[in-house]
Design a protein around this motif. Structure first.
Motif, short mmCIF file in Angstrom:
data_model
loop_
_atom_site.label_atom_id
_atom_site.label_comp_id
_atom_site.label_asym_id
_atom_site.label_seq_id
_atom_site.Cartn_x
_atom_site.Cartn_y
_atom_site.Cartn_z
N PRO A 145 53.04 -32.81 -67.49
CA PRO A 145 53.32 -32.79 -66.05
C PRO A 145 54.76 -33.20 -65.75
N GLY A 146 55.40 -32.45 -64.86
CA GLY A 146 56.78 -32.74 -64.51
C GLY A 146 57.79 -31.90 -65.27
N ASN A 147 57.42 -31.45 -66.47
CA ASN A 147 58.27 -30.52 -67.19
C ASN A 147 58.20 -29.14 -66.54
N GLY A 150 59.90 -23.39 -68.73
CA GLY A 150 61.00 -23.12 -69.66
C GLY A 150 61.14 -24.16 -70.75
N ASP A 151 60.68 -25.38 -70.49
CA ASP A 151 60.74 -26.42 -71.51
C ASP A 151 59.83 -26.09 -72.69
N ILE A 152 58.67 -25.47 -72.40
CA ILE A 152 57.77 -25.05 -73.48
C ILE A 152 58.44 -23.95 -74.30
N SER A 153 58.98 -22.95 -73.60
CA SER A 153 59.63 -21.83 -74.29
C SER A 153 60.81 -22.31 -75.12
N ALA A 154 61.61 -23.22 -74.53
CA ALA A 154 62.79 -23.72 -75.24
C ALA A 154 62.39 -24.49 -76.49
N ALA A 155 61.31 -25.26 -76.40
CA ALA A 155 60.86 -26.05 -77.56
C ALA A 155 60.41 -25.13 -78.69
N ILE A 156 59.66 -24.10 -78.36
CA ILE A 156 59.20 -23.14 -79.37
C ILE A 156 60.39 -22.42 -79.99
N LYS A 197 57.14 -25.61 -62.32
CA LYS A 197 56.91 -27.01 -62.65
C LYS A 197 55.48 -27.18 -63.13
N LEU A 198 55.29 -27.84 -64.26
CA LEU A 198 53.97 -28.00 -64.85
C LEU A 198 53.18 -29.09 -64.14
N ARG A 199 51.91 -28.76 -63.85
CA ARG A 199 51.05 -29.69 -63.12
C ARG A 199 49.73 -29.87 -63.85
N PRO A 200 49.08 -31.02 -63.69
CA PRO A 200 47.76 -31.21 -64.28
C PRO A 200 46.79 -30.14 -63.79
N GLY A 201 45.96 -29.65 -64.71
CA GLY A 201 45.02 -28.59 -64.37
C GLY A 201 45.47 -27.21 -64.82
N LEU A 202 46.74 -27.09 -65.21
CA LEU A 202 47.23 -25.82 -65.72
C LEU A 202 46.74 -25.63 -67.15
N THR A 203 46.20 -24.47 -67.46
CA THR A 203 45.71 -24.18 -68.81
C THR A 203 46.44 -22.97 -69.36
N LEU A 204 46.95 -23.11 -70.57
CA LEU A 204 47.80 -22.09 -71.18
C LEU A 204 47.38 -21.82 -72.62
N ALA A 205 47.55 -20.58 -73.05
CA ALA A 205 47.46 -20.24 -74.46
C ALA A 205 48.90 -20.10 -74.96
N LEU A 206 49.29 -20.96 -75.87
CA LEU A 206 50.64 -20.93 -76.44
C LEU A 206 50.56 -20.30 -77.81
N GLU A 207 51.44 -19.33 -78.09
CA GLU A 207 51.29 -18.59 -79.35
C GLU A 207 52.60 -18.09 -79.95
N PRO A 208 53.32 -18.96 -80.63
CA PRO A 208 54.49 -18.49 -81.37
C PRO A 208 54.10 -17.56 -82.51
N TRP A 209 54.82 -16.46 -82.64
CA TRP A 209 54.64 -15.55 -83.77
C TRP A 209 56.03 -15.11 -84.21
N SER A 237 50.52 -18.36 -84.82
CA SER A 237 49.70 -19.54 -84.55
C SER A 237 49.51 -19.69 -83.05
N GLU A 238 48.30 -20.06 -82.63
CA GLU A 238 48.00 -20.14 -81.20
C GLU A 238 46.94 -21.19 -80.92
N HIS A 239 47.11 -21.89 -79.80
CA HIS A 239 46.11 -22.82 -79.29
C HIS A 239 45.99 -22.68 -77.78
N THR A 240 44.81 -22.97 -77.26
CA THR A 240 44.61 -23.11 -75.82
C THR A 240 44.82 -24.57 -75.47
N VAL A 241 45.66 -24.80 -74.46
CA VAL A 241 46.10 -26.15 -74.11
C VAL A 241 45.88 -26.41 -72.63
N ALA A 242 45.38 -27.58 -72.30
CA ALA A 242 45.25 -28.02 -70.91
C ALA A 242 46.28 -29.11 -70.63
N ILE A 243 46.96 -28.97 -69.51
CA ILE A 243 47.90 -30.01 -69.08
C ILE A 243 47.13 -31.00 -68.21
#
Length: 259
Positions: A145-147, A150-156, A197-209, A237-243
């Motif tokens: 939360p608060g990120n 783009g912070d997720i994309s930049a980290a990957i 802006k990322l908020r609690p309750g957001l659910t994402l599938a993150l999948e770097p390939w 690699s992929e996971h479903t993630v809840a913020i």
């Protein structure tokens, strides 16, 4: 529309996520020299039926595919990395197999992928698999939360760059919840501090390939299977993630997974 999930709804997604994790663990155990991809497909069909789950892939017909997808799992071998159609192919020693599955249980979806090596491992294959795993964990850690998105994309993307791999941004992560693909595209490369802006309750599938030596892709004649344009080997690699208020929660973590 972006839907924020309640704690109870995330818990229901977690039920689905645990099942998806169990299936991928079993697929990894099944992946051995001489095993046919169609045997894996039919085994997974049985697991889904036994659990009372529904495949999110069966009859899936997005704009980028060729007609409805008539399988329950994507199985991509060597230079294939995404949306691989299970077909009559017996796994060989040294093959790299990426398995990707999404299912729904009681109306809630989870999506996950892993890459394994069949038989004798090659050091470069191990390295690219490791790169996707480390990139995924970096993306998960940024899902707070608060990120910003783009912070997720930049980290990957930063991890991919550290390993020396180029990143394709045509396919990446996505929103998930009541359906497999919900609003929000999460590229595997980007600039921090930008985007939603990322908020609690957001659910994402993150999948770097990644592919070893290119960021370009080509499609098989089947209209689904995506390969590296130069034939180099790949990993996913992929996971479903809840913020949540307390940070990211991985809903598809496999038992014994080392992260």
């Amino acid at each position: 529309m972006i839907e924020l999930k309640t704690t109870a709804e995330i818990d229901r997604m977690h039920v689905t996520g645990r099942f998806v994790a169990e299936v991928l663990t079993e697929v990894g155990n099944l992946a051995d020299v001489g095993v046919n991809l169609m045997d894996i497909e039919h085994h997974v069909r049985g697991l889904i039926k036994q659990r009372g789950a529904e495949s999110c892939y069966w009859d899936y017909a997005p704009s980028f595919g060729e007609g409805p997808f008539r399988n329950v799992i994507c199985l991509s071998v060597n230079d294939a990395v995404l949306h691989g159609l299970p077909h009559d192919y017996a796994l060989r020693d040294g093959d790299v197999l990426s398995a990707d599955i999404a299912v729904s249980i009681d109306g809630w979806v989870a999506d996950s992928a892993r890459t394994v090596i069949v038989g004798t491992p090659d050091e470069q294959d191990q390295r690219i698999i490791r790169a996707t795993e480390v990139a995924l964990e970096a993306g998960i850690d940024a899902a707070r939360p608060g990120n910003r998105l783009g912070d997720i994309s930049a980290a990957i993307g930063a991890v991919a760059a550290e390993f020396g791999y180029k990143v394709n941004t045509e396919f990446g992560g996505h929103g998930i919840g009541r359906t497999m693909h919900e609003d929000l595209h999460v590229p595997n490369k980007g600039k921090g501090g930008r985007g939603l802006k990322l908020r609690p309750g957001l659910t994402l599938a993150l999948e770097p390939w990644l592919a070893r030596t290119t960021d370009r892709i080509v499609y098989d004649e089947d209209g689904w299977t995506i390969r590296s344009a130069d034939g180099s080997r790949t990993a996913h690699s992929e996971h479903t993630v809840a913020i949540t208020e307390d940070g990211p929660v991985v809903l598809t973590r496999r038992e014994g997974e080392q992260h």
